[in-house]
Design a protein around this motif. Structure first.
Motif, short mmCIF file in Angstrom:
data_model
loop_
_atom_site.label_atom_id
_atom_site.label_comp_id
_atom_site.label_asym_id
_atom_site.label_seq_id
_atom_site.Cartn_x
_atom_site.Cartn_y
_atom_site.Cartn_z
N UNK A 83 0.87 -1.17 0.00
CA UNK A 83 0.00 0.00 0.00
C UNK A 83 0.91 1.22 0.00
N UNK A 84 0.74 2.12 -0.95
CA UNK A 84 1.58 3.32 -0.98
C UNK A 84 1.48 4.10 0.33
N UNK A 85 2.58 4.66 0.72
CA UNK A 85 2.67 5.42 1.96
C UNK A 85 1.61 6.52 2.03
N UNK A 86 1.42 7.21 0.95
CA UNK A 86 0.46 8.32 0.92
C UNK A 86 -0.95 7.83 1.24
N UNK A 87 -1.32 6.64 0.75
CA UNK A 87 -2.65 6.09 1.04
C UNK A 87 -2.81 5.76 2.52
N UNK A 88 -1.76 5.24 3.10
CA UNK A 88 -1.81 4.90 4.52
C UNK A 88 -1.93 6.17 5.35
N UNK A 89 -1.16 7.19 5.02
CA UNK A 89 -1.23 8.47 5.75
C UNK A 89 -2.62 9.07 5.62
N UNK A 90 -3.18 9.06 4.42
CA UNK A 90 -4.52 9.62 4.22
C UNK A 90 -5.55 8.85 5.03
N UNK A 91 -5.42 7.54 5.07
CA UNK A 91 -6.36 6.72 5.85
C UNK A 91 -6.22 7.00 7.34
N UNK A 92 -4.99 7.10 7.81
CA UNK A 92 -4.78 7.37 9.24
C UNK A 92 -5.40 8.70 9.66
N UNK A 93 -5.41 9.65 8.77
CA UNK A 93 -6.01 10.95 9.08
C UNK A 93 -7.53 10.86 9.20
N UNK A 94 -8.13 9.79 8.71
CA UNK A 94 -9.57 9.59 8.83
C UNK A 94 -9.86 8.43 9.80
N UNK B 273 -12.76 2.40 5.82
CA UNK B 273 -12.10 1.10 5.99
C UNK B 273 -10.61 1.20 5.65
N UNK B 274 -9.83 0.34 6.27
CA UNK B 274 -8.38 0.35 6.03
C UNK B 274 -8.07 -0.03 4.58
N UNK B 275 -7.03 0.57 4.02
CA UNK B 275 -6.66 0.19 2.65
C UNK B 275 -6.13 -1.24 2.63
N UNK B 276 -6.27 -1.90 1.50
CA UNK B 276 -5.80 -3.27 1.33
C UNK B 276 -4.62 -3.29 0.40
N UNK B 277 -3.68 -4.21 0.66
CA UNK B 277 -2.54 -4.29 -0.24
C UNK B 277 -2.99 -4.85 -1.58
N UNK B 278 -2.30 -4.42 -2.58
CA UNK B 278 -2.65 -4.81 -3.95
C UNK B 278 -2.09 -6.17 -4.26
N UNK B 279 -2.85 -6.96 -4.99
CA UNK B 279 -2.41 -8.31 -5.38
C UNK B 279 -1.63 -8.29 -6.66
#
Length: 86
Positions: free
Chosen positions: A64-75, A80-86
């Motif tokens: 999961x790209x860092x930016x997506x994780x940061x954006x999710x943590x801010x909400x 829902x938590x982001x999922x890693x890509x297959x």
């Protein structure tokens, strides 16, 4: 299962604690030390397996790209938590 002898050096406090635990549990110091080594090995092997699996995921692009994780943590808790890509 056959066993082998291993000598270890312990500081005085650790040896005293082992003596006390052996007396309280009515087990030998050798039994307790063997159990402790087995538990330590199991934990370390599991941890290394997980680290290696994580590195393999990253190497193959399953992350999961860092930016997506940061954006999710801010909400936190609102999305829902982001999922890693297959």
């Amino acid at each position: 299962m056959s066993t082998e002898t291993l000598s270890i050096r312990l500081d005085a406090e650790t040896k005293d604690r082992l003596d006390q635990l052996a007396a309280r549990t009515r087990r030998t110091k050798s039994f307790l030390a063997g159990e402790a080594v087995r538990a330590y090995l199991q934990d370390q092997e599991w941890q290394l397996q997980q680290i290696e699996a994580g590195i393999a995921d990253l190497d193959s692009g399953r992350a999961i790209p860092h930016e997506e994780v940061v954006a999710w943590l801010q909400t936190w808790g609102k999305k829902p938590a982001p999922r890693k890509r297959s």
